[in-house]
Design a protein around this motif. Sequence first.
Motif, PDB file in Angstrom:
ATOM      1  N   HIS A  62       0.843  -1.199   0.000  1.00 56.92           N
ATOM      2  CA  HIS A  62       0.000   0.000   0.000  1.00 56.92           C
ATOM      3  C   HIS A  62       0.875   1.244   0.000  1.00 56.92           C
ATOM      4  N   ILE A  63       0.225   2.395  -0.164  1.00 52.13           N
ATOM      5  CA  ILE A  63       0.944   3.663  -0.233  1.00 52.13           C
ATOM      6  C   ILE A  63       1.206   4.159   1.184  1.00 52.13           C
ATOM      7  N   ASP A  64       2.384   3.837   1.687  1.00 46.58           N
ATOM      8  CA  ASP A  64       2.826   4.289   3.001  1.00 46.58           C
ATOM      9  C   ASP A  64       4.343   4.323   2.932  1.00 46.58           C
ATOM     10  N   LEU A 184      -6.213 -11.941   0.728  1.00 43.56           N
ATOM     11  CA  LEU A 184      -7.028 -11.811   1.933  1.00 43.56           C
ATOM     12  C   LEU A 184      -7.581 -10.401   2.100  1.00 43.56           C
ATOM     13  N   SER A 185      -6.851  -9.433   1.610  1.00 43.08           N
ATOM     14  CA  SER A 185      -7.214  -8.019   1.692  1.00 43.08           C
ATOM     15  C   SER A 185      -6.428  -7.292   0.610  1.00 43.08           C
ATOM     16  N   PRO A 186      -6.979  -6.217   0.055  1.00 43.87           N
ATOM     17  CA  PRO A 186      -8.247  -5.575   0.391  1.00 43.87           C
ATOM     18  C   PRO A 186      -9.395  -6.175  -0.412  1.00 43.87           C
ATOM     19  N   ASN A 187     -10.599  -5.685  -0.138  1.00 43.58           N
ATOM     20  CA  ASN A 187     -11.730  -5.933  -1.017  1.00 43.58           C
ATOM     21  C   ASN A 187     -12.168  -4.593  -1.599  1.00 43.58           C
ATOM     22  N   ASN A 188     -13.164  -4.610  -2.445  1.00 39.73           N
ATOM     23  CA  ASN A 188     -13.585  -3.368  -3.104  1.00 39.73           C
ATOM     24  C   ASN A 188     -14.112  -2.340  -2.112  1.00 39.73           C
ATOM     25  N   LYS A 189     -14.687  -2.818  -1.018  1.00 37.84           N
ATOM     26  CA  LYS A 189     -15.203  -1.897  -0.004  1.00 37.84           C
ATOM     27  C   LYS A 189     -14.068  -1.093   0.622  1.00 37.84           C
ATOM     28  N   LYS A 190     -12.957  -1.757   0.941  1.00 40.59           N
ATOM     29  CA  LYS A 190     -11.811  -1.062   1.530  1.00 40.59           C
ATOM     30  C   LYS A 190     -11.217  -0.059   0.536  1.00 40.59           C
ATOM     31  N   LEU A 191     -11.156  -0.432  -0.734  1.00 38.16           N
ATOM     32  CA  LEU A 191     -10.625   0.485  -1.744  1.00 38.16           C
ATOM     33  C   LEU A 191     -11.562   1.667  -1.967  1.00 38.16           C
ATOM     34  N   ASP A 192     -12.855   1.434  -1.830  1.00 36.81           N
ATOM     35  CA  ASP A 192     -13.823   2.518  -1.980  1.00 36.81           C
ATOM     36  C   ASP A 192     -13.664   3.542  -0.855  1.00 36.81           C
ATOM     37  N   SER A 268      -6.412  -0.479   2.670  1.00 34.45           N
ATOM     38  CA  SER A 268      -6.152  -0.838   1.270  1.00 34.45           C
ATOM     39  C   SER A 268      -4.961  -1.778   1.131  1.00 34.45           C
ATOM     40  N   SER A 269      -4.299  -2.103   2.245  1.00 35.41           N
ATOM     41  CA  SER A 269      -3.089  -2.922   2.216  1.00 35.41           C
ATOM     42  C   SER A 269      -3.358  -4.323   1.676  1.00 35.41           C
ATOM     43  N   ILE A 270      -2.441  -4.797   0.818  1.00 35.78           N
ATOM     44  CA  ILE A 270      -2.556  -6.143   0.256  1.00 35.78           C
ATOM     45  C   ILE A 270      -2.038  -7.157   1.276  1.00 35.78           C
ATOM     46  N   ALA A 271      -2.890  -8.077   1.687  1.00 32.36           N
ATOM     47  CA  ALA A 271      -2.522  -9.164   2.593  1.00 32.36           C
ATOM     48  C   ALA A 271      -2.757 -10.479   1.872  1.00 32.36           C
ATOM     49  N   ILE A 272      -1.835 -11.436   2.060  1.00 29.16           N
ATOM     50  CA  ILE A 272      -1.901 -12.673   1.270  1.00 29.16           C
ATOM     51  C   ILE A 272      -1.586 -13.906   2.116  1.00 29.16           C
ATOM     52  N   CYS A 273      -2.006 -15.052   1.589  1.00 29.78           N
ATOM     53  CA  CYS A 273      -1.553 -16.354   2.077  1.00 29.78           C
ATOM     54  C   CYS A 273      -0.871 -17.057   0.907  1.00 29.78           C
ATOM     55  N   ILE A 274       0.389 -17.443   1.112  1.00 27.68           N
ATOM     56  CA  ILE A 274       1.148 -18.163   0.091  1.00 27.68           C
ATOM     57  C   ILE A 274       1.109 -19.649   0.420  1.00 27.68           C
TER      58      ILE A 274
END
Length: 401
Positions: A62-64, A184-192, A268-274
């Motif tokens: 994300h932008i930080d 896992l994150s984000p979804n469209n709601k968080k981006l909105d 808006s942070s991208i969270a993942i499971c690998i």
Amino acid sequence: MINVKMYPAENGDCFLISFGKENRNHILIDCGYADTYHNFLKKDLKEIKKLGEKINLFIVTHIDEDHILGAIEFIKENNELQIIEIGEVWYNCYRHLQIDKNQGAISDKEKRILQREIALGESYIRRESSCKISKSEISVKQGFTLGALLLKGGYNWNSSFEGKAVSRNNIEKIEFGDMSVNVLSPNNKKLDILKKKWLKELTNKKWNFNVTEDKLFDDAFEFMLLMYDEELLIDKKEISLEEITMIASIQDIIQQKVNADKSPTNGSSIAICINYEGKNLLFLGDGHPEILYKNIYNLGVKEFDLVKIPHHGSGKNMTIQLAEILKSNKFLISTNGNKHKHPDLESIARLIYINKDINKELYFNYETKVSKWISTEEMKNAFNLDVIVGNGSLPLNIVIN
């Protein structure tokens, strides 16, 4: 075999995950600050290239500034010097938000307003990145944002999402050869919510012009988010470690109400499971606890092989509910604690108390007050802990067989 490198990234994140022993695949997540890239990461990227390998996936969560400033340095140099091949980049910015844009042109006056903001943003990044900048340097040098650099370099940017936002609503799971990545994150709601924050910021500045497709908006969006640190605006009350003399006190700490993270940028942070050869690794960015809990629970994984805990161990991002499903024997906490005083005691207390029956290793890339507090023999014995603390001058290597 999986090797995870956690770099000294000050109060930020920078992780390199390598899969296999030969002809390896690599995922790079965030790049910390410019010094993180120059002092540590660049050398490893060059070594990977020498082996004929590449970065299969580069994720900027994300932008930080503590996640993105090193990425700007990396991509800027990669465009010029071809440090390493990158298979795909995941990064959400202005062009990925569902903003209604006017197709018309903006006036010269409106361009000057945006250019002024971009000049301020460039000066800010140069200062934070320890780059030289004269007091008189106020000109706009286009292409200093990450988004502009990615466009210039012609990378496969969000290509798994057909150029749209990296969002769970768009695609939940992506396959990369022998490994897969669940969003896992984000979804469209968080981006909105992030979109509304930015449009509100424009209104607060009394900018009443229409938002268009002009590239100036891309740069202005990224710079404005970088320069606005919501967490510094919050009066944070720390729990004094000196007051916690009994292990029993942890039970009181973990029951304290969580003032959950509401930052639109963190949301808006991208969270993942690998997933790789039956191993599951969580890299949770700065994600919000409620969306992380829901989507981690839905994975149906009983125990993870590694967890990078969210938001550098902030108490606002670790609820008891989330801690209960973060079953693992390896936890990563990435921060020096200097800027926002992370990790928070209550976050780590919830994690170790809820999982006290599991033998676990906690990895800190810097010594912090909390790492010292849990490193006593009493704490390690009571909560089945092994605490590994980096010296802040070398990456930590975590191997998963």
